[in-house]
Design a protein around this motif. Sequence first.
Motif, PDB file in Angstrom:
ATOM      1  N   ALA A 128      44.831  35.606  34.875  1.00  0.00           N
ATOM      2  CA  ALA A 128      45.847  35.677  36.192  1.00  0.00           C
ATOM      3  C   ALA A 128      46.031  37.206  36.173  1.00  0.00           C
ATOM      4  CB  ALA A 128      46.760  35.005  36.239  1.00  0.00           C
ATOM      5  N   ALA A 129      46.082  37.929  35.681  1.00  0.00           N
ATOM      6  CA  ALA A 129      46.517  39.250  36.080  1.00  0.00           C
ATOM      7  C   ALA A 129      44.877  39.811  37.047  1.00  0.00           C
ATOM      8  CB  ALA A 129      46.769  39.774  35.367  1.00  0.00           C
ATOM      9  N   ARG A 130      44.207  40.419  35.172  1.00  0.00           N
ATOM     10  CA  ARG A 130      42.657  40.216  35.540  1.00  0.00           C
ATOM     11  C   ARG A 130      41.706  39.953  36.497  1.00  0.00           C
ATOM     12  NH1 ARG A 130      41.087  38.860  30.957  1.00  0.00           N
ATOM     13  NH2 ARG A 130      39.620  36.980  31.631  1.00  0.00           N
ATOM     14  N   ARG A 131      42.478  38.381  36.923  1.00  0.00           N
ATOM     15  CA  ARG A 131      41.463  37.913  37.371  1.00  0.00           C
ATOM     16  C   ARG A 131      41.779  38.523  38.994  1.00  0.00           C
ATOM     17  NH1 ARG A 131      40.676  31.997  35.278  1.00  0.00           N
ATOM     18  NH2 ARG A 131      38.550  32.656  33.474  1.00  0.00           N
ATOM     19  N   ALA A 132      42.661  38.552  39.574  1.00  0.00           N
ATOM     20  CA  ALA A 132      43.977  39.111  40.712  1.00  0.00           C
ATOM     21  C   ALA A 132      42.956  40.792  40.615  1.00  0.00           C
ATOM     22  CB  ALA A 132      44.989  39.223  40.947  1.00  0.00           C
ATOM     23  N   MET A 133      42.793  41.747  39.645  1.00  0.00           N
ATOM     24  CA  MET A 133      42.453  43.113  39.736  1.00  0.00           C
ATOM     25  C   MET A 133      41.090  42.483  39.588  1.00  0.00           C
ATOM     26  SD  MET A 133      44.744  44.591  36.946  1.00  0.00           S
ATOM     27  CE  MET A 133      44.316  46.509  36.783  1.00  0.00           C
ATOM     28  N   VAL A 134      39.575  41.743  39.202  1.00  0.00           N
ATOM     29  CA  VAL A 134      38.669  41.929  39.737  1.00  0.00           C
ATOM     30  C   VAL A 134      38.331  41.398  41.428  1.00  0.00           C
ATOM     31  CG1 VAL A 134      36.687  40.513  38.866  1.00  0.00           C
ATOM     32  CG2 VAL A 134      38.255  41.181  37.432  1.00  0.00           C
ATOM     33  N   GLU A 135      39.441  40.230  41.882  1.00  0.00           N
ATOM     34  CA  GLU A 135      39.058  40.508  43.238  1.00  0.00           C
ATOM     35  C   GLU A 135      39.375  41.768  43.793  1.00  0.00           C
ATOM     36  OE1 GLU A 135      40.268  35.456  44.056  1.00  0.00           O
ATOM     37  OE2 GLU A 135      41.730  36.685  43.083  1.00  0.00           O
ATOM     38  N   ARG A 168      29.662  45.419  34.906  1.00  0.00           N
ATOM     39  CA  ARG A 168      29.522  46.255  34.209  1.00  0.00           C
ATOM     40  C   ARG A 168      30.857  47.727  34.353  1.00  0.00           C
ATOM     41  NH1 ARG A 168      24.645  48.425  30.471  1.00  0.00           N
ATOM     42  NH2 ARG A 168      24.553  46.396  30.058  1.00  0.00           N
ATOM     43  N   ASN A 169      30.663  47.612  36.041  1.00  0.00           N
ATOM     44  CA  ASN A 169      31.272  48.955  36.579  1.00  0.00           C
ATOM     45  C   ASN A 169      33.313  48.345  36.201  1.00  0.00           C
ATOM     46  OD1 ASN A 169      29.735  51.245  36.590  1.00  0.00           O
ATOM     47  ND2 ASN A 169      30.007  50.433  38.993  1.00  0.00           N
ATOM     48  N   ILE A 170      33.254  46.623  36.502  1.00  0.00           N
ATOM     49  CA  ILE A 170      34.380  46.294  36.554  1.00  0.00           C
ATOM     50  C   ILE A 170      34.423  46.182  35.197  1.00  0.00           C
ATOM     51  CG2 ILE A 170      35.641  44.804  36.458  1.00  0.00           C
ATOM     52  CD1 ILE A 170      34.071  43.968  39.387  1.00  0.00           C
ATOM     53  N   ALA A 171      34.547  45.721  34.354  1.00  0.00           N
ATOM     54  CA  ALA A 171      35.052  45.984  32.549  1.00  0.00           C
ATOM     55  C   ALA A 171      35.006  46.941  31.973  1.00  0.00           C
ATOM     56  CB  ALA A 171      33.562  45.496  32.214  1.00  0.00           C
ATOM     57  N   ALA A 172      34.358  48.195  33.166  1.00  0.00           N
ATOM     58  CA  ALA A 172      34.672  49.826  32.440  1.00  0.00           C
ATOM     59  C   ALA A 172      36.028  49.938  32.892  1.00  0.00           C
ATOM     60  CB  ALA A 172      33.418  50.658  32.337  1.00  0.00           C
ATOM     61  N   ARG A 173      36.440  49.602  34.120  1.00  0.00           N
ATOM     62  CA  ARG A 173      37.091  49.860  34.566  1.00  0.00           C
ATOM     63  C   ARG A 173      38.054  49.492  34.004  1.00  0.00           C
ATOM     64  NH1 ARG A 173      36.866  50.853  41.126  1.00  0.00           N
ATOM     65  NH2 ARG A 173      34.550  51.961  40.806  1.00  0.00           N
ATOM     66  N   LYS A 198      31.843  43.293  29.697  1.00  0.00           N
ATOM     67  CA  LYS A 198      31.492  42.739  30.521  1.00  0.00           C
ATOM     68  C   LYS A 198      31.149  41.406  30.347  1.00  0.00           C
ATOM     69  CE  LYS A 198      26.557  43.248  29.089  1.00  0.00           C
ATOM     70  NZ  LYS A 198      24.890  43.352  29.429  1.00  0.00           N
ATOM     71  N   ASP A 199      31.292  40.673  29.635  1.00  0.00           N
ATOM     72  CA  ASP A 199      30.972  38.802  30.009  1.00  0.00           C
ATOM     73  C   ASP A 199      32.229  38.287  30.057  1.00  0.00           C
ATOM     74  OD1 ASP A 199      28.585  38.762  28.825  1.00  0.00           O
ATOM     75  OD2 ASP A 199      28.779  38.671  26.592  1.00  0.00           O
ATOM     76  N   THR A 200      33.223  39.142  29.941  1.00  0.00           N
ATOM     77  CA  THR A 200      34.726  38.981  29.901  1.00  0.00           C
ATOM     78  C   THR A 200      34.973  38.514  31.903  1.00  0.00           C
ATOM     79  OG1 THR A 200      36.000  39.161  27.918  1.00  0.00           O
ATOM     80  CG2 THR A 200      37.251  38.965  29.962  1.00  0.00           C
ATOM     81  N   ILE A 201      34.058  39.658  32.292  1.00  0.00           N
ATOM     82  CA  ILE A 201      34.550  40.164  33.121  1.00  0.00           C
ATOM     83  C   ILE A 201      33.571  38.878  34.129  1.00  0.00           C
ATOM     84  CG2 ILE A 201      33.577  41.069  35.611  1.00  0.00           C
ATOM     85  CD1 ILE A 201      36.636  42.061  33.874  1.00  0.00           C
ATOM     86  N   ARG A 202      31.874  38.266  33.508  1.00  0.00           N
ATOM     87  CA  ARG A 202      31.332  37.469  34.411  1.00  0.00           C
ATOM     88  C   ARG A 202      31.657  35.884  33.929  1.00  0.00           C
ATOM     89  NH1 ARG A 202      26.560  40.002  34.580  1.00  0.00           N
ATOM     90  NH2 ARG A 202      25.531  41.418  33.142  1.00  0.00           N
ATOM     91  N   ARG A 203      32.690  35.596  32.680  1.00  0.00           N
ATOM     92  CA  ARG A 203      33.303  34.263  33.119  1.00  0.00           C
ATOM     93  C   ARG A 203      34.287  34.492  34.659  1.00  0.00           C
ATOM     94  NH1 ARG A 203      33.145  35.175  27.620  1.00  0.00           N
ATOM     95  NH2 ARG A 203      35.105  36.601  27.140  1.00  0.00           N
ATOM     96  N   ASP A 204      35.049  35.574  34.579  1.00  0.00           N
ATOM     97  CA  ASP A 204      36.382  35.966  35.777  1.00  0.00           C
ATOM     98  C   ASP A 204      35.496  35.425  37.236  1.00  0.00           C
ATOM     99  OD1 ASP A 204      38.503  36.370  34.064  1.00  0.00           O
ATOM    100  OD2 ASP A 204      38.580  38.596  34.435  1.00  0.00           O
ATOM    101  N   ALA A 251      34.917  32.299  37.973  1.00  0.00           N
ATOM    102  CA  ALA A 251      35.368  31.408  38.026  1.00  0.00           C
ATOM    103  C   ALA A 251      36.628  31.452  39.374  1.00  0.00           C
ATOM    104  CB  ALA A 251      36.966  31.371  36.840  1.00  0.00           C
ATOM    105  N   ILE A 252      36.314  32.151  39.531  1.00  0.00           N
ATOM    106  CA  ILE A 252      36.609  33.612  41.031  1.00  0.00           C
ATOM    107  C   ILE A 252      35.896  32.745  41.924  1.00  0.00           C
ATOM    108  CG2 ILE A 252      36.831  35.492  42.232  1.00  0.00           C
ATOM    109  CD1 ILE A 252      37.578  36.848  39.763  1.00  0.00           C
ATOM    110  N   ARG A 253      34.443  32.893  42.095  1.00  0.00           N
ATOM    111  CA  ARG A 253      33.820  32.195  43.094  1.00  0.00           C
ATOM    112  C   ARG A 253      33.943  31.106  43.267  1.00  0.00           C
ATOM    113  NH1 ARG A 253      29.335  36.047  40.243  1.00  0.00           N
ATOM    114  NH2 ARG A 253      29.374  38.202  41.428  1.00  0.00           N
TER     115      ARG A 253
END
Length: 155
Positions: free
Chosen positions: A8-15, A27-32, A37-43, A46-48
Amino acid sequence: MPAPLTIAARRAMVEELLRQEPGISARNIAARLGVGKDTIRRDLDAIRPAQSQPAPEPAAPEPSNAPHAPLAEPEGAPLDPLSQPVRDLLTPEARADLAVLMEAGHSASFAVRRALEVLADAYRGAWERGLYPRGTAPEITYVSIALHNQKGTAP
């Protein structure tokens, strides 16, 4: 080393990153955030769908007896901290704390406002009761939380 972020915390940061930089790549989100990047793609997957649904209404804040009028700035006070974006003021730990507050169904802006109200009320109360001199941050050692009362059950 800080504890790993919850989903939840990571997804909030992605949002938040998507809100700040709409064209940012996975890729940039994952690096930050220090994840793959696969984790971010799954996030993102879920977020969209969640973004297309209307946001839940935050719970109404409890009425407070403390005045909410802003205090006059003392002479020589620092410049308004909000002259820089709030996101720049939040450490990764503060962002994770914000995500915890958002788990209760609040928007980020409501959670920040409510946290500030609660803390400011504690400061005002300590100053008004003469426990601390005005302008001195009180040491908060206790937080009182009402028992959860599920609808239809007696306390």
